[in-house]
Design a protein around this motif. Sequence first.
Motif, mmCIF file in Angstrom:
data_model
loop_
_atom_site.group_PDB
_atom_site.id
_atom_site.type_symbol
_atom_site.label_atom_id
_atom_site.label_comp_id
_atom_site.label_asym_id
_atom_site.label_seq_id
_atom_site.Cartn_x
_atom_site.Cartn_y
_atom_site.Cartn_z
ATOM 1 N N LEU A 1 13.042 5.460 -3.484
ATOM 2 C CA LEU A 1 13.060 6.479 -2.438
ATOM 3 C C LEU A 1 12.435 7.755 -2.973
ATOM 4 C CD1 LEU A 1 16.578 6.112 -0.803
ATOM 5 C CD2 LEU A 1 14.375 5.571 0.203
ATOM 6 N N ARG A 2 11.658 8.399 -2.126
ATOM 7 C CA ARG A 2 11.067 9.671 -2.548
ATOM 8 C C ARG A 2 12.013 10.781 -2.189
ATOM 9 N NH1 ARG A 2 5.398 10.747 -3.061
ATOM 10 N NH2 ARG A 2 5.809 12.761 -2.133
ATOM 11 N N LEU A 3 11.920 11.869 -2.926
ATOM 12 C CA LEU A 3 12.944 12.848 -2.646
ATOM 13 C C LEU A 3 12.589 13.810 -1.534
ATOM 14 C CD1 LEU A 3 13.248 15.789 -4.841
ATOM 15 C CD2 LEU A 3 11.848 14.024 -5.813
ATOM 16 N N ASN B 1 -1.020 15.982 -7.087
ATOM 17 C CA ASN B 1 -0.838 15.714 -5.660
ATOM 18 C C ASN B 1 0.497 15.061 -5.328
ATOM 19 O OD1 ASN B 1 -2.050 16.132 -3.105
ATOM 20 N ND2 ASN B 1 -2.387 13.927 -2.888
ATOM 21 N N LYS B 2 1.493 15.388 -6.100
ATOM 22 C CA LYS B 2 2.837 14.930 -5.783
ATOM 23 C C LYS B 2 3.422 15.981 -4.856
ATOM 24 C CE LYS B 2 6.084 11.866 -6.700
ATOM 25 N NZ LYS B 2 5.924 10.425 -6.846
ATOM 26 N N GLY B 3 3.320 15.762 -3.602
ATOM 27 C CA GLY B 3 3.687 16.803 -2.636
ATOM 28 C C GLY B 3 5.185 17.051 -2.542
ATOM 29 N N GLY C 1 0.817 -1.211 0.000
ATOM 30 C CA GLY C 1 0.000 0.000 0.000
ATOM 31 C C GLY C 1 0.847 1.255 0.000
ATOM 32 N N CYS C 2 0.170 2.388 -0.160
ATOM 33 C CA CYS C 2 0.858 3.672 -0.145
ATOM 34 C C CYS C 2 -0.156 4.713 0.306
ATOM 35 C CB CYS C 2 1.396 4.026 -1.533
ATOM 36 S SG CYS C 2 2.187 5.646 -1.597
ATOM 37 N N THR C 3 0.310 5.674 1.102
ATOM 38 C CA THR C 3 -0.630 6.657 1.672
ATOM 39 C C THR C 3 -0.555 8.005 0.993
ATOM 40 O OG1 THR C 3 1.094 7.175 3.255
ATOM 41 C CG2 THR C 3 -0.638 5.669 3.979
ATOM 42 N N ARG C 4 0.288 8.128 -0.006
ATOM 43 C CA ARG C 4 0.561 9.448 -0.563
ATOM 44 C C ARG C 4 -0.600 10.016 -1.368
ATOM 45 N NH1 ARG C 4 5.265 12.074 1.110
ATOM 46 N NH2 ARG C 4 6.342 10.466 2.257
ATOM 47 N N GLY C 5 -1.253 9.168 -2.105
ATOM 48 C CA GLY C 5 -2.400 9.641 -2.871
ATOM 49 C C GLY C 5 -2.059 10.449 -4.109
ATOM 50 N N CYS C 6 -0.991 10.092 -4.799
ATOM 51 C CA CYS C 6 -0.726 10.748 -6.085
ATOM 52 C C CYS C 6 -1.889 10.393 -7.020
ATOM 53 C CB CYS C 6 0.592 10.266 -6.678
ATOM 54 S SG CYS C 6 1.997 10.601 -5.607
ATOM 55 N N ARG C 7 -2.384 11.380 -7.734
ATOM 56 C CA ARG C 7 -3.674 11.190 -8.406
ATOM 57 C C ARG C 7 -3.593 10.396 -9.708
ATOM 58 N NH1 ARG C 7 -4.715 17.095 -6.422
ATOM 59 N NH2 ARG C 7 -5.762 16.587 -4.463
ATOM 60 N N PHE C 8 -2.388 10.154 -10.178
ATOM 61 C CA PHE C 8 -2.247 9.372 -11.406
ATOM 62 C C PHE C 8 -1.969 7.911 -11.092
ATOM 63 C CE2 PHE C 8 1.766 11.050 -9.977
ATOM 64 C CZ PHE C 8 2.542 9.907 -9.915
ATOM 65 N N CYS C 9 -1.733 7.621 -9.807
ATOM 66 C CA CYS C 9 -1.098 6.353 -9.471
ATOM 67 C C CYS C 9 -2.110 5.282 -9.093
ATOM 68 C CB CYS C 9 -0.111 6.573 -8.337
ATOM 69 S SG CYS C 9 0.648 5.048 -7.775
ATOM 70 N N GLN C 10 -2.171 4.248 -9.935
ATOM 71 C CA GLN C 10 -3.116 3.176 -9.675
ATOM 72 C C GLN C 10 -2.691 2.335 -8.477
ATOM 73 O OE1 GLN C 10 -3.367 -0.237 -12.319
ATOM 74 N NE2 GLN C 10 -5.584 -0.077 -12.330
ATOM 75 N N ALA C 11 -1.405 2.039 -8.409
ATOM 76 C CA ALA C 11 -0.918 1.206 -7.304
ATOM 77 C C ALA C 11 -1.261 1.837 -5.960
ATOM 78 C CB ALA C 11 0.590 1.011 -7.436
ATOM 79 N N GLY C 12 -1.099 3.163 -5.896
ATOM 80 C CA GLY C 12 -1.371 3.871 -4.652
ATOM 81 C C GLY C 12 -2.823 3.754 -4.210
ATOM 82 N N MET C 13 -3.732 3.539 -5.165
ATOM 83 C CA MET C 13 -5.157 3.431 -4.823
ATOM 84 C C MET C 13 -5.560 1.968 -4.602
ATOM 85 S SD MET C 13 -6.386 6.558 -4.870
ATOM 86 C CE MET C 13 -5.525 8.095 -5.256
ATOM 87 N N SER D 1 8.694 -2.324 -2.119
ATOM 88 C CA SER D 1 7.418 -1.728 -1.694
ATOM 89 C C SER D 1 7.191 -0.533 -2.594
ATOM 90 C CB SER D 1 7.505 -1.235 -0.252
ATOM 91 O OG SER D 1 8.376 -0.128 -0.162
ATOM 92 N N LEU D 2 6.050 0.089 -2.476
ATOM 93 C CA LEU D 2 5.857 1.393 -3.084
ATOM 94 C C LEU D 2 6.534 2.378 -2.139
ATOM 95 C CD1 LEU D 2 2.041 0.949 -3.749
ATOM 96 C CD2 LEU D 2 3.840 0.840 -5.466
ATOM 97 N N SER D 3 6.980 3.488 -2.647
ATOM 98 C CA SER D 3 7.488 4.561 -1.806
ATOM 99 C C SER D 3 8.222 4.072 -0.545
ATOM 100 C CB SER D 3 6.316 5.443 -1.405
ATOM 101 O OG SER D 3 6.790 6.600 -0.794
HETATM 102 S S1 SF4 Z 1 3.356 7.464 -7.060
HETATM 103 FE FE1 SF4 Z 1 4.399 6.493 -5.362
HETATM 104 S S2 SF4 Z 1 4.061 7.883 -3.655
HETATM 105 FE FE2 SF4 Z 1 2.572 8.427 -5.199
HETATM 106 S S3 SF4 Z 1 0.791 7.212 -4.649
HETATM 107 FE FE3 SF4 Z 1 1.916 6.034 -6.126
HETATM 108 S S4 SF4 Z 1 3.176 4.712 -4.903
HETATM 109 FE FE4 SF4 Z 1 2.484 6.317 -3.561
#
Ligand code: SF4
Lengths: 613, 236
Positions: free
Chosen positions: A345-347, A382-384, A268-280, A313-315
Amino acid sequence: MINKDTLDKILSRVEKPARYIGNEINSYKKNTKEVKVRFAFAFPDIYEVGMSHLGLHILYNLLNKEEDVFCERVFAPWIDMEHELRKHNIPLYALESKDPINKFDFVGFTLQYEMSYTNILNMLDLGHIPLLSKDRKEEDPFIIAGGPCAYNPEPLADIIDFFVIGESEELILEIIEAYKKWKENNRTREEFLEDVSQIKGVYVPKFYEVTYNQDGTIKEFTPKAQRYPSVIKKRIIKKLDEVYFPDRVIVPYIETVHDRVMLEIFRGCTRGCRFCQAGMIYRPVRERSVDKLLDHAQKLVEITGHEEISLSSLSTSDYSKLEELVKSLINKFKDKKIGLSLPSLRLDSFSLDIIQEIQKVRKTGLTFAPEAGSQRLRDIINKGINEEDLINSVRDAFYLGWSTVKLYFMIGLPYENYDDILGIKDLAYKVKDTYFGLPKDKRKGNLKVTVSTSCFVPKPFTPFQWFGQDTIETFKEKQKYLGSNIKDKKITYNFHDPELSFLEAVFARGDRKLSKVLIRAWQKGCKFDGWADYFNYEKWMETFREAGIDPSFYANRHREYNEILPWDFIDVGVSKKYLINENEKAKNGILTRDCRKGCTGCGINISFTGGVC
Amino acid sequence: MSTIRVKFSKKDEMKYISHLDLMRLFQRAFRRAGIPVRYSQGFNPHPKFSLATALPIGVTSDGEYMDVELENDIDKDEFIKRLNDVLPRGVRILSSKYIKTGKSLMSLIEWSDYVIEFCTTDGISKEDMENCIREILKKDEIYIKKVKIKNKKETIKEVDIRSSIKNLNLLVVEDKRIIIRTTLKSGSKGNLKPKYIIDIINKTGNIEIVDDSIKIHRLELYSQKNGNLVSPLNCE
Ligand code: SF4
């Protein structure tokens, strides 16, 4: 078993014969007469790609742990091997027993990538198995499929007998149980499909009917009888520490993409990037404990002899105890000369300390994924991340001796304009200026900045699922614009093939009408579409024309919120309301916080329990 | 620190593993076996072991050798057992011996012994086959075309390889099936690939050979000592 002598002759003629021999350390050998269920785990790409997939290793070992189940592997043969198999009329066989795959009870495909769909057809055909579910006879295996692309199973609806949606460690064993019972009672193929349709997370396409509106959109998607669930709920594993984790994995003979111990630290991932299917689709976040991970790592290193561990993992930097984990791993394995790699790794929370620790063993280039060139667009997706973060991290890295930086971006993101694209160039130039802004004696190596842009593909279950993809022409124009603006010897610009991304978008959001397109395209010779050398865009377009289907209906068309989407019957836990809300926020560039910092109301904690939510 | 010299076999489907893959396989096997191999210093530490020669893909062998540098001594039978327990079917450690480090294993190797089996399209009599071999051995010079790739450029060179053939014996003639045994130059001071012998037989005797049918097996590697061939295990 297929003829050994013939196989021997064939193998001496093909490239990388070790792809086809099996017998690797930690692979299973079982007496095929003593087992009740034979399962072929099928990966629709070549050995080196498939063997790098963690899910394969998990399910392979999980199934083989059962005494009366024998799970084997089969990969897509490379072109030369396919040619030999066909020439000698040898059916596609599984690596362990060398038995043809049509002798199995199940052939289970993992769907990692839309562009491997034609390889599924090719493998079925090579295995002498009818391509269409409706043509399969009692003696044929059940063709099943799971993995991320199964979240929109519809393009394969006519081909796959049933799908498993979500994480399948528990689900697959339920199916095996049902199968054993069914087999004992000697019932029909149809009856087995009836049985599994009642298992949570299983989708049997033939039990559902789709009707269409005049404009080609879906009018209704309904179960053919009341007993079939109208919503298929994805399966998740609640407690990751307790779920099965393989304590042995196969050690390939030839170099694979990830030829190392893969340690899955969380899902899972909590970031919520709006393009990212894996994150959802993989929500909620569930972590493994440091203790368990150290334990797994120890066992896996001992049993494989691998010289490297990678965290998967993701992120990755979001793992709550990353520092503790990395330090412990390094301490534990330093003397044994075992390296460690962290792939994603996220920057913003980029920890150079950690990377530096790791680099003591091996040094690699640095990669960052700002995804978009301007702050405006990064807020939209939403890429913070902000520019300052990036520049600071890069500066630190240069100070520490790095000089190779890769930057990943997407073009064609929703609400993008040409200024955003220019932003990509600006960012790359700023990275370069940062390097040359350093005092001369601090600069090490020779600066090389690589800018890569992929073409945005709107995916189901993301806030951008309604968005029309840019046309191929627009993509090309944008790539050209960016390319002509980057005029610096230190900066290299790479971009993806928009034709390929276009087809990806078609199948990502396609409906069941596409099954026939897939079959036609395969008949025309399409396979290995994800491989630039084999992808044949013209053939695909010809196929669409002949089938009377407009691909841009799926790829480029904007959808309204009230349209019934082909995958609407699947419940991933994240509510449609949330996705709509996120899409609306995107329009205005409003950020949504990381849900570790407080629930953002995606719905996963209502329909699914467990995890951090 | 000691060096152990190991003889091993590589058979069955393991013949499809390349030289590089075999190196990786041993590297991982040492780890699994818990054998304390020495590592090189530096950025990318590598376990210190070296293989005598590269066996071409598709060729089986009962006579492969490697030297392994160990951190500390372990009993040689224990060494064999531990490794064999973790090696895949097809690769087996046959014997081993501690050696005083001297010349590199690679530079010791001078000859390879092969058994080559093949089929002829039309079948051939024992007599004809014997004649063919006699004729080959009688020659003072045998020229073959060797393809060399230097600086990405392909050049074809005619070379005389007569001195690279030590023995050539006929073992079996059975209808269309023929088995020969041959000792060929191997190693860094000259190397003749066994497939050239097939070409020479084909040319000399005008014998049509079924491409698919060729099976090559290496029996042994030799070093040379006082004009005699000796196993690398006995050359000190
Ligand atoms: S792009 Fe990476 S950080 Fe953003 S929601 Fe997807 S897995 Fe999470």
